[in-house]
Design an enzyme around this catalytic site. Structure first.
Site, PDB file in Angstrom:
ATOM      1  N   GLU A  28      -5.217   0.724  -4.104  1.00 51.59           N
ATOM      2  CA  GLU A  28      -3.896   0.186  -4.436  1.00 51.59           C
ATOM      3  C   GLU A  28      -3.154   1.049  -5.454  1.00 51.59           C
ATOM      4  OE1 GLU A  28      -4.388  -4.321  -4.835  1.00 51.59           O
ATOM      5  OE2 GLU A  28      -6.427  -3.614  -4.568  1.00 51.59           O
ATOM      6  N   SER A 164      -4.236  -7.051  -2.664  1.00 51.79           N
ATOM      7  CA  SER A 164      -3.173  -6.519  -1.796  1.00 51.79           C
ATOM      8  C   SER A 164      -3.459  -6.720  -0.313  1.00 51.79           C
ATOM      9  CB  SER A 164      -2.900  -5.032  -2.079  1.00 51.79           C
ATOM     10  OG  SER A 164      -2.283  -4.891  -3.330  1.00 51.79           O
ATOM     11  N   SER A 298       7.195  -7.756  -5.164  1.00 54.03           N
ATOM     12  CA  SER A 298       6.056  -8.556  -5.620  1.00 54.03           C
ATOM     13  C   SER A 298       6.483  -9.972  -5.996  1.00 54.03           C
ATOM     14  CB  SER A 298       5.382  -7.889  -6.820  1.00 54.03           C
ATOM     15  OG  SER A 298       4.787  -6.669  -6.448  1.00 54.03           O
TER      16      SER A 298
END
Length: 324
Positions: A28, A164, A298
């Site tokens: 990530e 994620s 996000s």
């Protein structure tokens, strides 16, 4: 440009100095760098002196030379969320944003988090956690047959750690299970296999800046296909509703669950809980995040924006870390 007439002051009376840790070597890395840049921009607009540091061999000498008031770890995935980076910061004696190492370990190991939350009455899907070695020892075909017989279909296969949605597959046909396991084991040695729950997908962020944990407005996620890595970070695949389109009992249920997760796992400053609200109004715990993503798409930033004055919230989080 900063809209403030004075700079926030740090522990020594000078300008408040924050080191944001981003990058690292996890899968990530890209998301982490984007998160770091975004939070740095918000804090700089508040008059904070910010440097974004990568997690590499220069990290310790850089931190020792910089002597920041606060470190904000925004490394996603393994070392950023499994407690190891937090242990390092504690060894260095630097105040940092977020959960301590023990809480990180509780949250990042999904089977552990689920067990702790089930013990206090939180609903979480029926699941098993199976290491790759077991499949080699016992035979994958027989193990997977037992999984389907016991848990039924559809199933969700995901790595027991990490985030994620990397290595996550929704399995609707038993024939898809072997490939799902291979994909999962590319990201970790232990697979969490759980019964899929249908309902509204909701993420609820919690902040505690010194006056107790409170839930931010819930974010509802509607995705074209599974809410996977691509759907999370590439605009257009997912639609978000902030606050989520829930009735009052539903909104209360998801907020209660997020605060329960935050307190039960011993989390600090900020967290995000992913859940499903089913048609009966039950909120099902899926995952707890100690270093939520902070990119443009996000979920934590969307919730902070909906709560109002997100820049003040980020500064309050830094101040809470500085206060210990």
């Amino acid at each position: 440009m900063s809209q403030h007439t004075h700079e926030p002051s740090g522990a020594a009376g000078g300008p408040l100095t924050v080191a944001i840790l981003a990058g690292g070597l996890s899968h990530e890395r890209d998301v982490s760098l984007r998160s770091g840049r975004r939070v740095a921009g918000v804090l700089r607009d508040q008059g904070v002196h910010v440097e974004v540091l990568d997690v590499d061999s220069s990290l310790i000498p850089t931190l020792e030379a910089m002597r920041p008031d606060v470190v904000w770890p925004l490394v996603h995935g393994s070392t950023g969320e499994d407690g190891s980076l937090q242990d390092l910061l504690s060894l260095l004696g630097v105040p940092f944003v977020g959960t301590d190492a023990t809480g990180c370990r509780r949250a990042s190991l999904k089977p552990v988090a689920k067990s702790l939350l089930a013990a206090v009455g939180v609903a979480t899907p029926v699941h098993v956690a199976l290491p790759q070695a077991l499949f080699r020892e016992v035979g994958a075909q027989r193990v997977l047959a037992a999984v389907v017989a016991r848990l039924g279909l559809p199933l969700v296969v995901k790595p027991a750690g990490g985030g994620s949605a990397l290595g996550v597959t929704v399995v609707t046909d038993a024939r898809e299970l072997p490939e799902a396991m291979v994909d999962c084991f590319a990201y970790g040695d232990v697979a969490l296999i759980e019964r899929a729950v249908s309902g509204t997908e909701v993420a609820v962020s919690v902040v505690d800046t010194g006056d107790g944990p409170r839930a931010l407005p819930p974010v509802e996620i509607v995705t074209d296909g599974p809410y996977d890595y691509d759907a999370r970070y590439n605009a257009g695949r997912s639609e978000y509703f902030v606050p989520a389109r829930l009735d009052d009992p539903g909104a209360a249920a998801v907020a209660d669950l997020a605060v329960t997760v935050h307190t039960t796992l011993g989390l600090r400053h900020l967290s995000r809980t992913d859940m499903i609200l089913d048609e009966a109004g039950t909120a099902w715990f899926l995952d707890a995040n100690v270093a939520p993503g902070m990119t443009e798409t996000s979920l934590f930033p969307q919730a902070a924006q909906a709560a109002g004055h997100p820049e003040q919230l980020y500064l309050a989080i830094v101040r809470a870390a500085l206060a210990g």
